[in-house]
Motif scaffolding. Structure first.
Motif, mmCIF file in Angstrom:
data_model
loop_
_atom_site.group_PDB
_atom_site.id
_atom_site.type_symbol
_atom_site.label_atom_id
_atom_site.label_comp_id
_atom_site.label_asym_id
_atom_site.label_seq_id
_atom_site.Cartn_x
_atom_site.Cartn_y
_atom_site.Cartn_z
ATOM 1 N N VAL A 121 43.803 -50.898 47.096
ATOM 2 C CA VAL A 121 44.612 -49.706 46.841
ATOM 3 C C VAL A 121 43.871 -48.835 45.828
ATOM 4 O O VAL A 121 43.376 -49.338 44.812
ATOM 5 C CB VAL A 121 46.004 -50.084 46.283
ATOM 6 N N ARG A 122 43.788 -47.546 46.102
ATOM 7 C CA ARG A 122 43.108 -46.610 45.212
ATOM 8 C C ARG A 122 44.142 -45.769 44.471
ATOM 9 O O ARG A 122 45.178 -45.397 45.027
ATOM 10 C CB ARG A 122 42.176 -45.696 46.008
ATOM 11 N N LEU A 123 43.866 -45.447 43.214
ATOM 12 C CA LEU A 123 44.768 -44.629 42.419
ATOM 13 C C LEU A 123 43.976 -43.632 41.579
ATOM 14 O O LEU A 123 42.782 -43.823 41.331
ATOM 15 C CB LEU A 123 45.625 -45.498 41.496
ATOM 16 N N HIS B 40 41.930 -46.898 54.490
ATOM 17 C CA HIS B 40 40.482 -46.844 54.378
ATOM 18 C C HIS B 40 39.924 -45.919 55.455
ATOM 19 O O HIS B 40 40.492 -45.816 56.542
ATOM 20 C CB HIS B 40 39.903 -48.251 54.551
ATOM 21 N N PRO B 41 38.788 -45.267 55.210
ATOM 22 C CA PRO B 41 38.022 -45.294 53.958
ATOM 23 C C PRO B 41 38.670 -44.406 52.901
ATOM 24 O O PRO B 41 39.228 -43.351 53.224
ATOM 25 C CB PRO B 41 36.656 -44.727 54.372
ATOM 26 N N PHE B 42 38.593 -44.854 51.650
ATOM 27 C CA PHE B 42 39.153 -44.073 50.558
ATOM 28 C C PHE B 42 38.344 -42.802 50.340
ATOM 29 O O PHE B 42 37.144 -42.754 50.611
ATOM 30 C CB PHE B 42 39.138 -44.881 49.256
ATOM 31 N N ALA B 43 39.019 -41.791 49.813
ATOM 32 C CA ALA B 43 38.306 -40.585 49.383
ATOM 33 C C ALA B 43 37.326 -40.950 48.267
ATOM 34 O O ALA B 43 37.554 -41.888 47.502
ATOM 35 C CB ALA B 43 39.307 -39.548 48.888
#
Length: 373
Positions: free
Chosen positions: A215-217, A290-293
């Protein structure tokens, strides 16, 4: 006993802490000069407020107790028992707070619904407009950018701890040993792989595809506020995000009050903590696909700024840092952590998600208890 711990984020460091506390020797291996992942890129909150009842809350409360005890011994952690306030602005939001305060486990969390004046007495920096606030006495904070460094200094002072940075573990060798990218083998009586959001490479080789996602934040930090923010602060969007607030009142909030479009698009909530230098750590967003920025987006920061300024009743200090981070979260979010035996004497511990900073001392204690360290 000799324990090999791989990964120097907060989960790995707490595994090393418990092993040393029990009289064991620890070799701690980190692929970078020091951990640079989610363990540093978070709020530093010990966040009991929103935890699901049962195992998750029990883990968070035990971790809160452990953090306080460790903080008394390691002042560099910057442990503060500051509690949290979640201001509410209308009847729908107030009803969710009232339902939370009526939970059977509300006393264990330290929940209390305060009037606006009572909330401002607890946190005078909240000069904006709101009707009431949910107080959680058990929430606390540490300094995320320096916590692992302070813990490592204390561990080194025991004489039973060795830290090996700039070494990537490439292979589990037989039983209870690993080989790093310098070709050195490190063996002991137990191995804990605490690899954080690193789920490929070694993890895939020894454990296969595990039920854990990344998880990206996005977050930010300001210049000093110029006055104390005596509690951490959340907004009512946190009701939508954390399982403790599930109720008929939350269903009514979701049906009757649309989330701000930017907040909804980026799965946002406000969490805010003051650092020891006076600056505010503010976030956050959640990106799952995915893919994350690879870049950070400005709209979420502008939304957070508006929300914070509305609570403070004043302009936000200059933003001096913005960053993104990635953490590992169990796909089944009711699970506190993914703990898997991958070889005799070798265990993988990952996937606490946003609970990592809060729950890591108790997660590591459970590992030590279950494995007989």
């Amino acid at each position: 006993m000799k324990v090999i711990v791989v990964g120097a984020g907060v989960v790995g460091t707490m595994h090393a802490w418990h092993a040393v506390e029990r009289g064991h020797e620890v070799v701690h291996i980190e692929r970078e000069a020091e951990a640079r992942g989610a363990s540093l890129r978070n709020f530093g909150q010990i966040w009991v407020s929103g935890r699901a009842g049962g195992e998750e809350l029990d883990t968070a409360l035990r971790a809160r107790e452990l953090w306080e005890g460790i903080g008394a011994r390691v002042p560099g952690l910057g442990f503060r028992a500051i509690g949290s306030l979640t201001p509410v602005r209308n009847d729908l939001e107030r009803a969710v707070a009232e339902a939370a305060a009526a939970r059977p486990d509300a006393a264990a969390r330290g929940y209390e619904l305060l009037t606006a004046d009572e909330a401002r007495a607890v946190n005078p920096a909240l000069r904006g407009e709101f009707e009431a606030a949910l107080w959680c006495e058990r929430d606390a904070a540490v300094e995320p950018r320096t916590a692992q460094l302070a813990l490592r200094e204390a561990l080194l002072a025991t004489g039973r701890y060795t830290f090996l940075p700039d070494r990537e573990v490439r292979e589990v060798v037989g039983e209870r040993a690993v080989r790093d990218d310098r070709g050195e083998v490190h063996g002991g009586d137990a191995v804990a792989l605490c690899t954080g959001a690193w789920l490929s490479g070694l993890v895939r080789e020894v454990a296969g595809e595990i039920p854990v996602r990344r998880v990206r934040l996005q977050m930010m930090q300001t210049d000093p506020l110029g006055e104390p923010l005596t509690t951490s602060v959340a907004d009512a969007d946190s009701f939508r995000y954390y399982p403790a607030y599930a109720s008929g009142a939350l269903d009514a909030l979701n049906a009757g009050q649309a989330q701000d479009p930017t907040a909804a698009a980026h799965r946002m909530q406000l969490l805010m903590v003051q650092r020891l230098d006076g600056g505010l750590t503010i976030g956050d967003t959640h990106e799952y696909e995915h893919p994350f920025a690879f870049d950070t987006l400005e709209d979420p920061y502008e939304h957070l700024t508006r929300v914070v300024e509305s609570f403070l009743g004043r302009p936000l200090p200059k933003v001096r840092r913005r960053w993104a981070g990635v953490y590992a979260q169990c796909v089944d979010t009711t699970r506190v952590v993914h703990r898997q035996k991958v070889r005799d004497g070798v265990w993988l511990v990952t996937g606490p998600g946003g609970r990592g900073m809060t729950c890591s001392p108790a997660i590591a204690e459970t590992t030590a208890n279950e494995l007989g360290w």
